[in-house]
Design a protein around this motif. Structure first.
Motif, short mmCIF file in Angstrom:
data_model
loop_
_atom_site.label_atom_id
_atom_site.label_comp_id
_atom_site.label_asym_id
_atom_site.label_seq_id
_atom_site.Cartn_x
_atom_site.Cartn_y
_atom_site.Cartn_z
N ASP A 138 65.85 -12.75 -20.75
CA ASP A 138 64.92 -12.72 -21.87
C ASP A 138 65.69 -13.14 -23.12
N VAL A 139 65.27 -14.23 -23.77
CA VAL A 139 66.05 -14.75 -24.89
C VAL A 139 66.02 -13.82 -26.10
N LYS A 140 65.00 -12.96 -26.19
CA LYS A 140 64.92 -12.03 -27.32
C LYS A 140 65.91 -10.88 -27.17
N THR A 141 66.07 -10.39 -25.96
CA THR A 141 66.92 -9.21 -25.75
C THR A 141 68.30 -9.55 -25.21
N GLY A 142 68.43 -10.74 -24.59
CA GLY A 142 69.69 -11.09 -23.96
C GLY A 142 69.91 -10.38 -22.65
N GLY A 186 62.04 -21.25 -24.59
CA GLY A 186 61.97 -20.37 -25.74
C GLY A 186 61.69 -18.92 -25.41
N LYS A 187 61.41 -18.65 -24.14
CA LYS A 187 61.10 -17.28 -23.73
C LYS A 187 62.20 -16.70 -22.85
N VAL A 188 62.65 -17.47 -21.88
CA VAL A 188 63.73 -17.02 -21.01
C VAL A 188 64.73 -18.15 -20.82
N ASP A 189 65.89 -17.79 -20.35
CA ASP A 189 66.89 -18.77 -19.92
C ASP A 189 67.35 -18.34 -18.53
N LEU A 229 65.11 -10.39 -17.58
CA LEU A 229 63.68 -10.23 -17.83
C LEU A 229 63.12 -9.08 -17.01
#
Length: 670
Positions: free
Chosen positions: A185-189, A230-233, A192
Motif C-alpha cells: 500500500d503506497v500510503k502506509t508502506g 498510485g495505490k499499490v506497488d 495491502l
C-alpha cells in the motif's frame, strides 16, 4: 496479463516453454545436504524419537471454476485425462479430495492453501464482481473456499482485474487470511493485506507451527496499471519472501512454506516491471533461506514436483498444481520429534497430484443453496439472447485470415473511440483498432446470438482505450505482431496450426512461443504479411484509403488496456499519448452493440483489409480511395494462379466476401 482467460481453449498469457517432472505420481526428495532446521518441542510420549507427517494440500489458478460446467458450451466439461483438457474439474471436486485426505491423515494435521488467480475466469465470477445484484450476498469464490475449509490464500495477478474494492470484498468474505507480502500500500508502506500467517496443526499429539508467506508476480503493475497505479506497488517477491521466511523461523515456525504466484524461472527472462521478471519461482526456492516447500502457479502448468538445492543446505520441493481446479498437490512432510525438537525430514518429503477427474463432486458442497443459486443465475444470464446473426461466424481461421467475427470486435472498438473523441482535439484523425484471436473455437451461430457466444469470443476482462500513434510506429507494431508466424519457404502453403504441431502460428520468438492472444491484426488500414521473410521485414504496402502510410501520419489506435500497458511487449504503446480512456469493458461494449444492432450481418462491418502471403503479394492499387477487397478491381489479383472452381467447398467468389471464409489468396493455400 491475463494469464487466465474467461473462456476455454485459449493459449495462456504466460506459459513456460516446457516443464520438468510433470505427471509424476509420487516423488521423494533426495538425501538432505545438512541438518534440518529445528525448534523446541515436547518430547514424543513414550519414545525418544518419533516421526510422523504433516500434510499440505495446495491449489492454484482455479479461475472461478466452482463446478464442472462450461458456461460457453452450456454443458459439463467432457470427461478427459488429456493434459489441459483434463475433466471433470472444479472446486466441488476439490472439496471431495480435501475431505478424503483429512479423513485419512487426520484433519488436525492437514494444511490447505490456495495460490491465487481465484476470483476471475468464468461468467460466474464476472457476475459476482460486476453485477453482484444477480447473485447471492457473498463473493462467490470466498464462499466456495470457505466451504472447503482453506487455511490461507494468496493473491494472483487476476485478483486485481476488478479493482481493489472487489479484492477487499473477497478478503472480507473469505474466512481464511488473504496473504501477499509484496503488494505494498503506497500510503502506509505496508502490505495491502496480511503478508504472512502462523498456523498451528497437531501431528501425533505435537503442536506444529507452520509459517506461510505469500508473494505474487510483479507483472500486475503492468497488466492492471489502471487499477493499481498510485495505490499499490509490487516489490521484489524473492527479497520479500527471504525477509519474511527468516522472521517466521525466528518466530517459532517449524515448517516454512512460500506461496508464489509465478512460474519457474525462465532462461534469459526479460524484465517486466522495475527490472523484475514475471516468473522467478526457481530463483526464490534456491535463494530464500529457511524455506521447506514452495507452491507456484500463474503459468498454468501441471508440474507436481521440482527439486532444487536450497540455500539453507537442504533440498527444497517446488510444486505446481494443475489449473482450473483440475488437481490438488498433496505434499507429505515427515517431521522428526526426537530430542524434544521438531525438524523436517527433507529426504522424505513427497508430492502426489490428486486429480479432480478421479473423484465425484462433494454432495454437501454441491447442495449449498447460495452457490447453486449463483450457478443457475449465471446459466440464465449467459443464455440471454442479444441479437440474431445472418450467418455462422467463427474464429477457426482468424489467426491466418481476416474474418468477420474479429472485424465485429474491431468495428465496436473503433466506433466507440471515434464517437468519444468527436468534436475534441483528436477529431478527424483516423481511428483504427487492434484485435486478437483469443479463441480458436468461438462462434456466432446463424440465428440467435447469446451472451455466452460473445463472452466466448472476447474471453478477457479487458477495457478499451485510444492512443495516438504515427505511421512509423504502426509499421513497427505490425512487424512486431508478425513474429507470431513461423518463417516458411517461398510459395509454401499456410497451415494455421501451431508451429509445435507443424503449422505456422505460435512460432517461437527469442526462445518462447507467441501465443494467440499476443498476435494483433489491425483494422482500418490495408497490408499484407509475407511470412517467407524474416521477422522485421514482413509487412508489405501498409496503406490507408489507397495511399501509402507515411512515417509521420497520425492514427488513433483503439487498444485494450493489457496491450496499452505493455502486455505482450509491443513497441511504442506504453509511451504513446492516451487520447481516451474511460475504462469501459470491451466485452460489455460488444454485448451492448449487438443488442442495439439486433441483427449481426457481416456486410455491415466486414472489411477484409489484411492477408498472409508467402510470395510477396500486396493489395493492388485501388481505383477509388477506400475500395473494399470485395470490389471487382480486386478479383483478378486474388485469383492469380488458381483455376476458378465454384464446386470447391472452400472456394468463394470475389463478391461473396461477407462470409466467414473469404476468397482464397493467391499461392498461399490460406
Amino acid at each position: 496479463m491475463y494469464d487466465n482467460p474467461l473462456g476455454r481453449n485459449v493459449s495462456r498469457r504466460a506459459v513456460l516453454a516446457g516443464t520438468l517432472g510433470a505427471g509424476l505420481a509420487m516423488t521423494a526428495v533426495g538425501n538432505s545436504l545438512a541438518a534440518p532446521s529445528t525448534s523446541p518441542a515436547p518430547a514424543a510420549s513414550g519414545s525418544a524419537a518419533n516421526t510422523s507427517v504433516l500434510t499440505v494440500l495446495a491449489t492454484t489458478d482455479i479461475h472461478g471454476h466452482v463446478f464442472n460446467w462450461d458456461y460457453f458450451a452450456d454443458a459439463p466439461f467432457n470427461p478427459s485425462t488429456t493434459g489441459s483438457d483434463s475433466a471433470p474439474l472444479g472446486v466441488s471436486r476439490i472439496a471431495t479430495i480435501a475431505k478424503q485426505v483429512r479423513a485419512d491423515k487426520g484433519a488436525d494435521s492437514v494444511v490447505m492453501l490456495d495460490n491465487g488467480d481465484t476470483i476471475q475466469g468464468t461468467p460466474l465470477t464476472y457476475l459476482s464482481a460486476k453485477q453482484p445484484e444477480k447473485l447471492g450476498s457473498t463473493e462467490v469464490m470466498a464462499r466456495a473456499l470457505n466451504l472447503v475449509g482453506y487455511d490461507a490464500a494468496n493473491i494472483g495477478n487476476h485478483e486485481f482485474n476488478y479493482g481493489l474494492t472487489e479484492l477487499k470484498r473477497y478478503q472480507a468474505d473469505l474466512k481464511a487470511p488473504l496473504l501477499c507480502a509484496n503488494v505494498i500500500d503506497v500510503k502506509t508502506g505496508q502490505p495491502l493485506t496480511q503478508g504472512t500467517v502462523m498456523l498451528t496443526k497437531t501431528v501425533d499429539g505435537h503442536q506444529v507451527k507452520i509459517g506461510v508467506v505469500a508473494v505474487t508476480t510483479p507483472g500486475s503493475m503492468v497488466w492492471d496499471k489502471a487499477n493499481l497505479a498510485g495505490k499499490v506497488d509490487i516489490v521484489d517477491p524473492v527479497k520479500t519472501a527471504a525477509e519474511y521466511s527468516v522472521k517466521l523461523r525466528k518466530a517459532g515456525a517449524d515448517v516454512v512454506i512460500v506461496l508464489i504466484h509465478a512460474g519457474l524461472t525462465e532462461e534469459q527472462a526479460s524484465p517486466i516491471y522495475q527490472g523484475l521478471p514475471e516468473n522467478n519461482a526457481t530463483a526464490l526456492a534456491t535463494s530464500v533461506p529457511e524455506v521447506d516447500l514452495v507452491v507456484i502457479g500463474h503459468t498454468h502448468q501441471d508440474n507436481p514436483v521440482e527439486i532444487v538445492d536450497g540455500v539453507s543446505g537442504h533440498k527444497v520441493v517446488i510444486t505446481q498444481p494443475d489449473y482450473w481446479a483440475r488437481s490438488v498437490s498433496q505434499v507429505t512432510v515427515p517431521l522428526d520429534f526426537s530430542n524434544g525438537k521438531i525438524s523436517v525430514r527433507h529426504d522424505q518429503v513427497a508430492v502426489k497430484p490428486l486429480y479432480t477427474r478421479d473423484v465425484e463432486e462433494d454432495k454437501e458442497f454441491a447442495a449449498d443453496a447460495e452457490l447453486q443459486a449463483d450457478h443457475q443465475a449465471t446459466v440464465t444470464y449467459v443464455n440471454s439472447v442479444v441479437a440474431t446473426s445472418t450467418t455462422k461466424l467463427t474464429t477457426e481461421r482468424s489467426m491466418v485470415e481476416d474474418t468477420p467475427i474479429l472485424d465485429f470486435i474491431g468495428k465496436v472498438e473503433a466506433d466507440t473511440v471515434a464517437k468519444a473523441i468527436k468534436g475534441g482535439k483528436y477529431d478527424g484523425i483516423p481511428v483504427i483498432a487492434q484485435v486478437s484471436p483469443f479463441s480458436r473455437t468461438a462462434a456466432f451461430p446463424q440465428g440467435d446470438v447469446k451472451i455466452k457466444d460473445i463472452a466466448g469470443l472476447y474471453v478477457f476482462d479487458n477495457t478499451l482505450a485510444g492512443i495516438l500513434v504515427t505511421g512509423k510506429q504502426l509499421k513497427d507494431y505490425l512487424e512486431y505482431s508478425a513474429k507470431y508466424f513461423k518463417q516458411v519457404a517461398k510459395g509454401a502453403t499456410v497451415n494455421p496450426a501451431p508451429a509445435s504441431e507443424g503449422g505456422v502460428t505460435q512460432a517461437d520468438y527469442q526462445g518462447k512461443p507467441v501465443w494467440d492472444y499476443n498476435y494483433d491484426a489491425v483494422t482500418g488500414v490495408k497490408y499484407s504479411i509475407d511470412i517467407s521473410q524474416p521477422v522485421g521485414k514482413r509487412v508489405l504496402d501498409l496503406s490507408w484509403r489507397g495511399k501509402a502510410v507515411t512515417d509521420d501520419q497520425k492514427f488513433v489506435l483503439a487498444i485494450n488496456n493489457y496491450r496499452m500497458s505493455g502486455g505482450g511487449g509491443y513497441p511504442h504503446v506504453t509511451q504513446a499519448p492516451v487520447v481516451w480512456d474511460e475504462i469501459l469493458e470491451i466485452r460489455q461494449l460488444l454485448i451492448d452493440t449487438a443488442s442495439t444492432m439486433k441483427t449481426i450481418d457481416p456486410k455491415d462491418f466486414f472489411d477484409r483489409n489484411w492477408f498472409i502471403t508467402t510470395t510477396g503479394e500486396t493489395w493492388p492499387a485501388a481505383d477509388d480511395p477506400g475500395t473494399k477487397p470485395g470490389d471487382d478491381n480486386h478479383a483478378d489479383h486474388r485469383d492469380i494462379g488458381r483455376d476458378h472452381d465454384d464446386s470447391r467447398p472452400d472456394r468463394v467468389s470475389p463478391k461473396q466476401d461477407s462470409g466467414d471464409h473469404p476468397t482464397l489468396l493467391p499461392t498461399t493455400g490460406v
